[in-house]
Design a protein around this motif. Structure first.
Motif, short mmCIF file in Angstrom:
data_model
loop_
_atom_site.label_atom_id
_atom_site.label_comp_id
_atom_site.label_asym_id
_atom_site.label_seq_id
_atom_site.Cartn_x
_atom_site.Cartn_y
_atom_site.Cartn_z
N ALA A 61 0.83 -1.20 0.00
CA ALA A 61 0.00 0.00 0.00
C ALA A 61 0.86 1.26 0.00
N THR A 62 1.89 1.28 0.84
CA THR A 62 2.75 2.46 0.93
C THR A 62 3.50 2.71 -0.37
N VAL A 63 4.10 1.67 -0.92
CA VAL A 63 4.85 1.82 -2.17
C VAL A 63 3.92 2.21 -3.31
N MET A 64 2.75 1.58 -3.37
CA MET A 64 1.80 1.85 -4.43
C MET A 64 1.30 3.30 -4.37
N MET A 65 0.89 3.76 -3.19
CA MET A 65 0.38 5.13 -3.08
C MET A 65 1.46 6.16 -3.32
N ASN A 66 2.67 5.90 -2.84
CA ASN A 66 3.77 6.84 -3.09
C ASN A 66 4.04 6.95 -4.58
N PHE A 67 4.05 5.83 -5.29
CA PHE A 67 4.31 5.87 -6.73
C PHE A 67 3.16 6.54 -7.48
N ILE A 68 1.94 6.12 -7.20
CA ILE A 68 0.79 6.62 -7.96
C ILE A 68 0.51 8.09 -7.65
N MET A 69 0.44 8.45 -6.38
CA MET A 69 -0.03 9.78 -5.99
C MET A 69 1.06 10.84 -5.88
N ILE A 70 2.32 10.42 -5.69
CA ILE A 70 3.38 11.40 -5.48
C ILE A 70 4.33 11.45 -6.68
N GLU A 71 4.82 10.31 -7.13
CA GLU A 71 5.84 10.29 -8.17
C GLU A 71 5.27 10.31 -9.58
N ASP A 72 4.36 9.38 -9.88
CA ASP A 72 3.91 9.20 -11.26
C ASP A 72 2.90 10.26 -11.72
N TRP A 73 1.88 10.53 -10.94
CA TRP A 73 0.81 11.40 -11.37
C TRP A 73 0.36 12.29 -10.20
N PRO A 74 1.21 13.23 -9.77
CA PRO A 74 0.83 14.10 -8.65
C PRO A 74 -0.30 15.04 -9.04
N GLN A 75 -1.30 15.14 -8.17
CA GLN A 75 -2.44 16.01 -8.44
C GLN A 75 -2.76 16.83 -7.20
N ASN A 76 -3.25 18.01 -7.39
CA ASN A 76 -3.70 18.85 -6.30
C ASN A 76 -5.19 18.60 -6.11
N ILE A 77 -5.51 17.72 -5.15
CA ILE A 77 -6.91 17.33 -4.94
C ILE A 77 -7.40 18.03 -3.68
N GLY A 78 -8.40 18.87 -3.83
CA GLY A 78 -8.99 19.56 -2.67
C GLY A 78 -8.01 20.50 -1.99
N GLY A 79 -7.07 21.05 -2.72
CA GLY A 79 -6.12 21.98 -2.16
C GLY A 79 -4.97 21.33 -1.43
N LYS A 80 -4.88 20.00 -1.48
CA LYS A 80 -3.79 19.29 -0.81
C LYS A 80 -2.65 19.08 -1.81
N PRO A 125 -6.69 5.17 5.42
CA PRO A 125 -7.72 4.16 5.12
C PRO A 125 -7.26 3.13 4.08
N ILE A 126 -6.54 3.58 3.07
CA ILE A 126 -6.05 2.65 2.04
C ILE A 126 -5.01 1.71 2.64
N MET A 127 -4.14 2.25 3.49
CA MET A 127 -3.13 1.41 4.15
C MET A 127 -3.80 0.33 5.00
N PHE A 128 -4.83 0.73 5.75
CA PHE A 128 -5.55 -0.23 6.60
C PHE A 128 -6.22 -1.31 5.76
N GLU A 129 -6.92 -0.88 4.72
CA GLU A 129 -7.66 -1.84 3.90
C GLU A 129 -6.74 -2.84 3.21
N LEU A 130 -5.63 -2.38 2.67
CA LEU A 130 -4.71 -3.32 2.00
C LEU A 130 -4.00 -4.23 2.99
N THR A 131 -3.77 -3.75 4.22
CA THR A 131 -3.20 -4.62 5.26
C THR A 131 -4.16 -5.76 5.55
N VAL A 132 -5.44 -5.45 5.74
CA VAL A 132 -6.45 -6.48 6.02
C VAL A 132 -6.65 -7.38 4.81
#
Length: 176
Positions: A69-88, A102-109
């Motif tokens: 989950a951590t590697v996937m979200m870092n790659f998708i949301m930070i490195e590959d396709w960074p987007q400004n969603i809701g001012g973040k 929430p994504i980290m929790f769900e993929l852990t389970v």
């Protein structure tokens, strides 16, 4: 194929089975397997089985899910396709981690649950399309079967099993 003889002692009550297992173990006979229609509390301890290490594998599988989950979200949301969603802004993973929890929790389970099921099936040797190994179909309804190896002590073992409350005792050739 080498065949060996086993005795199938059939019981119709789980309490009688538990006391029989304790007596058989006290007499130093080796119980090959016990077939029950439902889980019997304390049976594994009475048989002297080693504690399961399945909780350790669940923890390891959860860590694998958290890592994915951590590697996937870092790659998708930070490195590959960074987007400004809701001012973040997506300058770094740590700045956005609260949104990723929430994504980290769900993929852990998810990883823990699915890999545990696969591990259970592999450890139990339950392959797809494998035929059942149940020696007596009554053990899926209301009877309990204790399978004990015979080493030239058939008479003494049968007599002792009758004393423990077995309703039926059968000598069977078992192929390895």
């Amino acid at each position: 194929m080498e065949a060996s003889k086993v005795i199938h002692a059939i019981y119709n009550d789980d309490d009688i089975l538990m006391s029989a297992v304790k007596r058989v173990k006290a007499e130093r006979y080796h119980i090959e397997e016990i077939y029950t229609p439902f889980p019997v509390h304390g049976l594994d301890r009475a048989m002297g089985l080693a504690p399961t290490r399945i909780a350790i594998t669940a923890f390891i599988y959860g860590l694998i899910g958290l890592t994915v989950a951590t590697v996937m979200m870092n790659f998708i949301m930070i490195e590959d396709w960074p987007q400004n969603i809701g001012g973040k802004p997506s300058f770094s993973y740590l700045e956005n981690m609260p949104a990723f929890v929430p994504i980290m929790f769900e993929l852990t389970v998810f990883f823990s649950a699915h890999l545990m099921v696969i591990t259970f099936y592999l450890r139990s040797r339950m392959w797809p399309f494998k035929s059942a190994e149940n020696p007596d179909p009554r053990t899926t309804d209301d009877h309990f079967l204790m399978e004990i190896a015979v080493n030239g002590n058939e008479e003494a073992l049968s007599s002792m099993l009758k004393d423990t409350g077995a309703v039926e005792i059968n000598l069977v050739d078992k192929a390895h």
